[in-house]
Motif scaffolding. Structure first.
Motif, PDB file in Angstrom:
ATOM      1  N   ARG A  24       0.873  -1.181   0.000  1.00 44.86           N
ATOM      2  CA  ARG A  24       0.000   0.000   0.000  1.00 44.86           C
ATOM      3  C   ARG A  24       0.905   1.225   0.000  1.00 44.86           C
ATOM      4  O   ARG A  24       1.816   1.331   0.830  1.00 44.86           O
ATOM      5  CB  ARG A  24      -0.912   0.013   1.221  1.00 44.86           C
ATOM      6  N   ASP A  33       0.292   7.009  11.650  1.00 38.61           N
ATOM      7  CA  ASP A  33      -0.233   5.647  11.786  1.00 38.61           C
ATOM      8  C   ASP A  33      -1.145   5.392  10.591  1.00 38.61           C
ATOM      9  O   ASP A  33      -2.331   5.729  10.602  1.00 38.61           O
ATOM     10  CB  ASP A  33      -0.997   5.486  13.098  1.00 38.61           C
ATOM     11  N   LEU A  34      -0.576   4.802   9.546  1.00 39.81           N
ATOM     12  CA  LEU A  34      -1.292   4.648   8.281  1.00 39.81           C
ATOM     13  C   LEU A  34      -2.494   3.716   8.378  1.00 39.81           C
ATOM     14  O   LEU A  34      -3.444   3.856   7.601  1.00 39.81           O
ATOM     15  CB  LEU A  34      -0.329   4.158   7.204  1.00 39.81           C
ATOM     16  N   THR A  35      -2.507   2.809   9.322  1.00 41.91           N
ATOM     17  CA  THR A  35      -3.615   1.855   9.422  1.00 41.91           C
ATOM     18  C   THR A  35      -4.932   2.512   9.848  1.00 41.91           C
ATOM     19  O   THR A  35      -5.998   2.017   9.511  1.00 41.91           O
ATOM     20  CB  THR A  35      -3.282   0.710  10.404  1.00 41.91           C
ATOM     21  N   GLN A 125       3.094   0.798   3.267  1.00 43.64           N
ATOM     22  CA  GLN A 125       2.689  -0.267   4.169  1.00 43.64           C
ATOM     23  C   GLN A 125       2.918  -1.579   3.426  1.00 43.64           C
ATOM     24  O   GLN A 125       2.273  -1.850   2.399  1.00 43.64           O
ATOM     25  CB  GLN A 125       1.221  -0.133   4.568  1.00 43.64           C
ATOM     26  N   CYS A 126       3.867  -2.362   3.905  1.00 42.32           N
ATOM     27  CA  CYS A 126       4.222  -3.633   3.288  1.00 42.32           C
ATOM     28  C   CYS A 126       3.596  -4.757   4.109  1.00 42.32           C
ATOM     29  O   CYS A 126       3.875  -4.892   5.297  1.00 42.32           O
ATOM     30  CB  CYS A 126       5.743  -3.801   3.242  1.00 42.32           C
TER      31      CYS A 126
END
Length: 186
Positions: A24, A33-35, A125-126
């Motif tokens: 992503r 905090d990308l989540t 985001q891996c």
């Protein structure tokens, strides 16, 4: 990250993406905090052989699919160059190229739910299984404001190729539509 921006980057995955192994690319997020951030991201990875570059808006962790690119472009060990452009009015344009090929239009979508500004974040985001932990590669990353080009191209040279053709060299790449319009030359 400004409201009007251009993202350029290259990524390579040393595996065929899936629902368990994916990437992503968060273009614009309101927190690190990308989540759980609000913003926009590209997703590379889905099960099957039709993997495309998908564009999502994320609202407090809930994602909404907005656009899907060329099927199979990122299905097998993708090596992709991306150019993403966002206008001040929230029009997103995504272009992609496999390897060193020419960029090809993927989609355009209009969504201005979240804007740019101070304290905006970009990130990767891996998501991976243990066998793919070291198989994500990134290069040539830039995020620039989309500044309009107000300077016309300058003709550097012009030579007759034959009785009906002239080779003209300019100091910058020309727009492909206006470059072939004979009315633009004298």
């Amino acid at each position: 990250i400004p409201d009007s921006a251009i993202w350029n980057l290259r990524f390579r995955l040393g595996f065929s993406p899936s629902n368990q192994n994916l990437l992503r690319i968060f273009l614009l997020a309101d927190q690190s905090d990308l989540t759980s951030a609000n913003g926009y991201f590209l997703e590379i990875g889905e099960t099957g052989s039709q993997d495309a570059i998908r564009f999502f808006r994320q609202d407090a962790g809930a994602k909404t699919l907005l656009a899907v690119g060329q099927p199979s472009l990122v299905a097998v060990n993708p090596d992709i160059r991306l150019k993403i452009k966002r206008s001040k009015t929230g029009v997103w344009e995504v272009e992609a190229a496999a390897g060193n090929g020419a960029l090809q239009f993927q989609y355009s979508i209009s969504d201005a739910t979240f804007g740019g500004g101070a304290n905006r974040f970009f990130g990767f985001q891996c998501v991976y299984t243990s066998s793919n932990i070291g198989k994500f590669y990134f290069d040539d990353i830039s995020i620039l404001p989309d500044v309009p080009d107000t300077q016309p191209p300058v003709l550097l040279s012009a030579n007759a190729v034959d009785a009906t053709q002239v080779k003209a060299v300019f100091d910058e790449k020309l727009d492909s539509l206006s470059a072939v319009n004979a009315a633009n030359y004298s």
